[in-house]
Write a protein that holds these residues in place. Structure first.
Motif, PDB file in Angstrom:
ATOM      1  N   PRO A   1       0.786   5.455   6.200  1.00 36.67           N
ATOM      2  CA  PRO A   1       0.190   4.482   5.266  1.00 36.67           C
ATOM      3  C   PRO A   1      -1.281   4.801   5.000  1.00 36.67           C
ATOM      4  O   PRO A   1      -1.979   5.323   5.870  1.00 36.67           O
ATOM      5  N   ARG A   2      -1.739   4.493   3.801  1.00 35.21           N
ATOM      6  CA  ARG A   2      -3.120   4.824   3.418  1.00 35.21           C
ATOM      7  C   ARG A   2      -4.139   4.177   4.346  1.00 35.21           C
ATOM      8  O   ARG A   2      -5.136   4.798   4.710  1.00 35.21           O
ATOM      9  N   SER A   3      -3.904   2.920   4.745  1.00 35.23           N
ATOM     10  CA  SER A   3      -4.862   2.263   5.637  1.00 35.23           C
ATOM     11  C   SER A   3      -4.919   2.952   6.991  1.00 35.23           C
ATOM     12  O   SER A   3      -5.976   3.022   7.621  1.00 35.23           O
TER      13      SER A   3
ATOM     14  N   CYS B   1       7.485  10.575  -5.638  1.00 31.48           N
ATOM     15  CA  CYS B   1       8.282   9.488  -5.080  1.00 31.48           C
ATOM     16  C   CYS B   1       7.383   8.272  -4.889  1.00 31.48           C
ATOM     17  O   CYS B   1       6.155   8.394  -4.918  1.00 31.48           O
ATOM     18  N   LYS B   2       8.000   7.115  -4.728  1.00 27.92           N
ATOM     19  CA  LYS B   2       7.236   5.893  -4.532  1.00 27.92           C
ATOM     20  C   LYS B   2       7.410   5.436  -3.088  1.00 27.92           C
ATOM     21  O   LYS B   2       8.328   4.695  -2.751  1.00 27.92           O
ATOM     22  N   LEU B   3       6.527   5.923  -2.248  1.00 28.08           N
ATOM     23  CA  LEU B   3       6.521   5.509  -0.853  1.00 28.08           C
ATOM     24  C   LEU B   3       5.463   4.421  -0.684  1.00 28.08           C
ATOM     25  O   LEU B   3       4.279   4.667  -0.858  1.00 28.08           O
ATOM     26  N   GLU B   4       5.877   3.219  -0.345  1.00 24.52           N
ATOM     27  CA  GLU B   4       4.911   2.163  -0.090  1.00 24.52           C
ATOM     28  C   GLU B   4       5.507   1.137   0.851  1.00 24.52           C
ATOM     29  O   GLU B   4       6.730   1.015   0.960  1.00 24.52           O
ATOM     30  N   SER B   5       4.650   0.457   1.560  1.00 19.90           N
ATOM     31  CA  SER B   5       5.109  -0.601   2.461  1.00 19.90           C
ATOM     32  C   SER B   5       4.281  -1.850   2.225  1.00 19.90           C
ATOM     33  O   SER B   5       3.115  -1.776   1.842  1.00 19.90           O
TER      34      SER B   5
ATOM     35  N   GLU C   1       0.835  -1.194   0.000  1.00 21.19           N
ATOM     36  CA  GLU C   1       0.000   0.000   0.000  1.00 21.19           C
ATOM     37  C   GLU C   1       0.875   1.252   0.000  1.00 21.19           C
ATOM     38  O   GLU C   1       1.968   1.265   0.563  1.00 21.19           O
ATOM     39  N   PRO C   2       0.391   2.317  -0.623  1.00 18.45           N
ATOM     40  CA  PRO C   2       1.158   3.562  -0.652  1.00 18.45           C
ATOM     41  C   PRO C   2       1.054   4.312   0.660  1.00 18.45           C
ATOM     42  O   PRO C   2       0.098   4.132   1.423  1.00 18.45           O
TER      43      PRO C   2
ATOM     44  N   PHE D   1      11.851  -0.267   9.249  1.00 13.31           N
ATOM     45  CA  PHE D   1      12.556   0.696   8.404  1.00 13.31           C
ATOM     46  C   PHE D   1      11.647   1.670   7.654  1.00 13.31           C
ATOM     47  O   PHE D   1      12.120   2.401   6.798  1.00 13.31           O
ATOM     48  N   CYS D   2      10.361   1.667   7.936  1.00  9.50           N
ATOM     49  CA  CYS D   2       9.463   2.594   7.234  1.00  9.50           C
ATOM     50  C   CYS D   2       9.828   4.052   7.503  1.00  9.50           C
ATOM     51  O   CYS D   2       9.741   4.898   6.620  1.00  9.50           O
TER      52      CYS D   2
END
Length: 290
Positions: free
Chosen positions: A243-245, A263-267, A163-164, A201-202
């Motif tokens: 996080p989106r959630s 940028c591509k931030l996702e976990s 998810e972003p 590490f997020c």
């Protein structure tokens, strides 16, 4: 020490008052106070500070509570495993998850599981990824949902989603906010960020993206409590990157969520359990639902 004394001590520590702990344990207050005194005399240390309205753990008390959590959890798990040889799926399944992500995955699966195995009850603990791993390591829970990466040498896992991470800002009355934003635009406001957790590490991912965008933001607050960050956004104290959630945890007309475009931030999220651990039959069946 015996298991009964450890359970008494844990109840006192968790309730913060001997009277509430006694009520929870269905016993009178004086015998419970006596058991605490006997335990302290056996160990030769003070476990509870008694000079305030609510009881506080001493440093020794904190250390004992952490060990008691492990010991009682292991005894409960062992008891459950032995009973399963003869009784099938019953007892209590202990699980854990971070807020937000857990609410996406757990309730529907718990409902489905209960429909098939009505004799199994649940203990559902919430905490950030570090706390969930801590509970797994101490055998307090059997399975947990976490944000990746985690140590693949220690844990088994089943990936669930990617998810972003998004920006959440305060909504201005009568003023339309755009659906997207860049990091330099976002950094014009004080930032509210997730706190760095050991082995998680997020936090570093967000800072790496900020450095790559060559912005030096003012960070007003870091916290591992998402609801706290969202409340600070509501109060106009900054913009959060989460996080989106997690952003969906606090539905509010005072909040506006935006995608971060430069940028591509996702976990990634996974359900995990300890490598080499003998899972209960209930835990094995519950994992099948994922």
């Amino acid at each position: 020490m015996d298991i009964r004394q450890l359970k008494y001590f844990m109840a006192i520590a968790e309730e913060g008052q001997i009277s509430r702990a006694a009520k929870r344990l269905h016993m009178a207050q004086p015998p419970l106070s006596l058991q605490l005194k006997i335990l302290e005399e056996k160990l030769g240390v003070q476990l509870i500070e008694r000079n305030t309205k609510s009881l506080c753990l001493t440093e020794a008390g904190h250390a004992l509570y952490q060990r008691a959590e492990q010991i009682v959890g292991l005894v409960d798990t062992t008891t459950k495993e032995i009973r399963e040889f003869d009784q099938g799926l019953r007892g209590t399944l202990a699980i854990g998850s971070p807020p937000g992500i857990g609410h996406l995955y757990m309730p529907s699966r718990i409902a489905d599981f209960h429909a098939h195995y009505p004799d199994v009850n649940f203990q559902w603990r919430e905490g950030n990824t570090y706390r969930v791993l801590e509970l797994l390591n101490s055998r307090v829970i059997e399975v947990g949902i976490v944000r990746l990466p985690i140590d693949s040498n220690t844990y088994e896992l089943k990936p669930l989603l990617k998810e972003p991470w998004v920006a959440v800002v305060r909504a201005s009355e009568g003023q339309l906010k755009p659906p997207t934003i860049t990091l330099p635009e976002l950094a014009r406001e004080p930032l509210l960020l997730m706190q760095r957790q050991q082995g998680i590490f997020c936090h570093d991912m967000v800072w790496d993206a900020l450095r790559a965008a060559k912005v030096e933001p003012t960070v007003f607050c870091e916290s591992d409590n998402v609801m706290a960050l969202l409340t600070l956004v509501e109060l106009g104290l900054g913009a959060a990157i989460i996080p989106r959630s997690a952003a969906a945890l606090k539905p509010s007309t005072a909040l506006h969520m935006m995608e971060i475009t430069d940028c591509k931030l996702e976990s990634a999220v996974a359900i995990t359990w300890l490598k080499g651990q003998r899972l209960s039959a209930a835990a094995k069946q519950f994992l099948e639902m994922f």
